[in-house]
Design an enzyme around this catalytic site. Structure first.
Site, PDB file in Angstrom:
ATOM      1  N   ALA A   1       9.101  -1.079  -8.524  1.00  0.00           N
ATOM      2  CA  ALA A   1       8.489  -2.419  -8.555  1.00  0.00           C
ATOM      3  C   ALA A   1       8.399  -2.987  -7.145  1.00  0.00           C
ATOM      4  O   ALA A   1       8.372  -4.195  -6.949  1.00  0.00           O
ATOM      5  CB  ALA A   1       9.303  -3.341  -9.465  1.00  0.00           C
TER       6      ALA A   1
ATOM      7  N   ARG B   1       4.658  10.866   6.741  1.00  0.00           N
ATOM      8  CA  ARG B   1       4.933  10.844   5.302  1.00  0.00           C
ATOM      9  C   ARG B   1       5.858  12.003   4.912  1.00  0.00           C
ATOM     10  O   ARG B   1       6.653  11.888   3.986  1.00  0.00           O
ATOM     11  CB  ARG B   1       3.618  10.937   4.522  1.00  0.00           C
ATOM     12  CG  ARG B   1       2.700   9.716   4.708  1.00  0.00           C
ATOM     13  CD  ARG B   1       1.361   9.950   4.034  1.00  0.00           C
ATOM     14  NE  ARG B   1       0.440   8.831   4.129  1.00  0.00           N
ATOM     15  CZ  ARG B   1      -0.455   8.682   5.120  1.00  0.00           C
ATOM     16  NH1 ARG B   1      -0.523   9.571   6.098  1.00  0.00           N
ATOM     17  NH2 ARG B   1      -1.273   7.647   5.126  1.00  0.00           N
TER      18      ARG B   1
ATOM     19  N   SER C   1       4.235   8.300  -4.780  1.00  0.00           N
ATOM     20  CA  SER C   1       5.307   8.477  -3.787  1.00  0.00           C
ATOM     21  C   SER C   1       4.958   9.590  -2.808  1.00  0.00           C
ATOM     22  O   SER C   1       4.400  10.621  -3.189  1.00  0.00           O
ATOM     23  CB  SER C   1       6.624   8.807  -4.486  1.00  0.00           C
ATOM     24  OG  SER C   1       6.889   7.870  -5.506  1.00  0.00           O
TER      25      SER C   1
ATOM     26  N   ASP D   1      -7.661   6.782   0.891  1.00  0.00           N
ATOM     27  CA  ASP D   1      -8.211   7.243   2.172  1.00  0.00           C
ATOM     28  C   ASP D   1      -9.732   7.045   2.218  1.00  0.00           C
ATOM     29  O   ASP D   1     -10.288   6.701   3.266  1.00  0.00           O
ATOM     30  CB  ASP D   1      -7.845   8.722   2.399  1.00  0.00           C
ATOM     31  CG  ASP D   1      -6.335   8.935   2.399  1.00  0.00           C
ATOM     32  OD1 ASP D   1      -5.613   7.991   2.774  1.00  0.00           O
ATOM     33  OD2 ASP D   1      -5.881  10.032   2.009  1.00  0.00           O
TER      34      ASP D   1
ATOM     35  N   ARG E   1     -10.471   3.446   2.925  1.00  0.00           N
ATOM     36  CA  ARG E   1     -10.276   3.162   4.354  1.00  0.00           C
ATOM     37  C   ARG E   1     -11.431   3.739   5.182  1.00  0.00           C
ATOM     38  O   ARG E   1     -11.850   3.148   6.178  1.00  0.00           O
ATOM     39  CB  ARG E   1      -8.927   3.744   4.810  1.00  0.00           C
ATOM     40  CG  ARG E   1      -7.756   2.951   4.253  1.00  0.00           C
ATOM     41  CD  ARG E   1      -6.414   3.543   4.598  1.00  0.00           C
ATOM     42  NE  ARG E   1      -5.343   2.622   4.205  1.00  0.00           N
ATOM     43  CZ  ARG E   1      -4.081   2.980   4.007  1.00  0.00           C
ATOM     44  NH1 ARG E   1      -3.719   4.252   4.145  1.00  0.00           N
ATOM     45  NH2 ARG E   1      -3.174   2.079   3.671  1.00  0.00           N
TER      46      ARG E   1
ATOM     47  N   HIS F   1      -2.999  14.246   1.818  1.00  0.00           N
ATOM     48  CA  HIS F   1      -2.828  12.817   2.151  1.00  0.00           C
ATOM     49  C   HIS F   1      -1.841  12.711   3.317  1.00  0.00           C
ATOM     50  O   HIS F   1      -0.691  12.317   3.150  1.00  0.00           O
ATOM     51  CB  HIS F   1      -2.330  12.065   0.912  1.00  0.00           C
ATOM     52  CG  HIS F   1      -2.105  10.604   1.159  1.00  0.00           C
ATOM     53  ND1 HIS F   1      -3.104   9.755   1.598  1.00  0.00           N
ATOM     54  CD2 HIS F   1      -0.991   9.830   1.051  1.00  0.00           C
ATOM     55  CE1 HIS F   1      -2.606   8.540   1.733  1.00  0.00           C
ATOM     56  NE2 HIS F   1      -1.329   8.561   1.415  1.00  0.00           N
TER      57      HIS F   1
END
Ligand code: NAI
Length: 308
Positions: A8, A88, A119, A148, A151, A175
């Site tokens: 959350a 990431r 995630s 992506d 963007r 990603h």
């Protein structure tokens, strides 16, 4: 239509908010591990219902997965996000354990669910959910390319001085900053290739700005972004819930498509009531194929770390 969102935090709450505002789901359940956090976010969001005019019921729970039973779609955003300067991939060690246990709890309560993995590192987490749950491949979807691509369109519109609604473009591949493959050759402004309007140098700049889109925001915000990620997730959820048959680039298990197999990576897919209803194979140029293959190798290296 019942949707569960695990985590959350910034992205989970944002995605719950966009789902509610679009008013297509009857129920959204937020789950978090932090005591009272999901309940608090749910209550705060519910107090926007009369202001924003939605009827979706949002509830929260601290880890009681029985509340998620019978979910049509489950979104996994739990885990840690990157801080400025981090990649990431550095999140893999911590997030793998979280994502694996969350996925098992979700499937136990909702064996027929469709799972959207958010995630990071997202492609590897999506692969992990495949290995951990054994669900059919159409029911496991990684969200990265939708964000992506949004963007990419933002940067294209900026370069063109055009409204974003006039611009189309797609990002495939992993990603990650290095792994993304913005398909500049296929990007258009009102169906006209952007190369008609922009120099090669400017297009290359758009490509680079797109690839570091997340890192740019992490540098500005001190943590990773949430509005566009939340909106992108809500778009995928809506496409499935409303059987829209929309095409989004999503991370999916490849079994020979694009000459790749045994990994999850972003490619265009048709999203409808069954989740991923079709993987769309577009003709890539040699340069694009080389970039996608290199991106796949990097994802596979990350996947190998799951076993170490
Ligand atoms: P955040 O830190 O704001 O929220 C994460 C939430 O997960 C926290 O509230 C935390 O308490 C919760 N959590 C941790 N372990 C849990 C568990 N076992 N069960 C339930 N909840 C648990 O982070 P944020 O910004 O929302 O990012 C979430 C994840 O999404 C990160 O891994 C981030 O890198 C990723 N992300 C992915 C994007 C994509 O395009 N795929 C875009 C943006 C973020």
């Amino acid at each position: 239509m019942k949707v569960t969102v695990v985590g959350a935090g910034a992205v989970g709450a944002s995605c719950a908010e966009y789902i509610a505002i679009k008013n297509f789901a009857s129920e959204v359940v937020l789950v978090d591990i932090k005591e009272g956090f999901a309940e608090g976010k749910a209550m705060d969001l519910m107090q926007t219902a009369s202001l924003n005019g939605f009827d979706t019921k949002i509830t929260g729970t601290t880890g009681d997965y029985s509340k998620t039973a019978g979910s049509d779609i489950c979104v996994i955003t739990s885990g840690i996000a990157r801080k400025p300067g981090m990649s990431r991939d550095e999140l893999l060690g911590i997030n793998a354990g979280i994502v694996k246990s969350v996925a098992a709890s979700l499937v136990e309560q909702s064996p027929n669910t469709i799972i959207i993995v958010v995630s990071n590192p997202m492609d590897t987490m999506t692969y992990l959910v495949h290995k951990a749950t054994g669900l059919p491949k159409n029911r496991i979807i990684g969200m990265g390319g939708a964000l992506d691509s949004a963007r990419f369109k933002y940067r294209l519109a900026e370069a063109l001085g055009a409204p974003i609604s006039d611009v189309d473009g797609m990002v495939i591949g992993g990603h990650s900053d290095k792994g993304m493959v913005p398909l500049t050759r296929l990007a258009t402004r009102n169906s006209v290739p952007v190369s008609e309007f922009l120099s090669e140098e400017r297009i290359e700049q758009v490509k680079q700005d797109t690839k570091v889109g997340g890192a740019t925001l992490t540098g500005l915000l001190g943590t990773s972004a949430w509005y566009a990620p939340g909106a992108a997730v809500s778009g995928l959820v809506q496409a499935i819930a409303c059987d829209q048959k929309k095409i989004y680039p999503c991370s999916t298990l490849l079994e020979g498509e694009y000459g790749l197999s045994d990994l999850c990576i972003g490619v265009p897919v048709v999203l409808g009531k069954d989740g991923i209803e079709k993987i769309v194979e577009i003709n890539l140029s040699e340069e694009e194929k080389t970039a996608l293959t290199a991106s796949a190798e990097a994802v596979k290296n990350n996947n190998a770390a799951l076993n170490s």
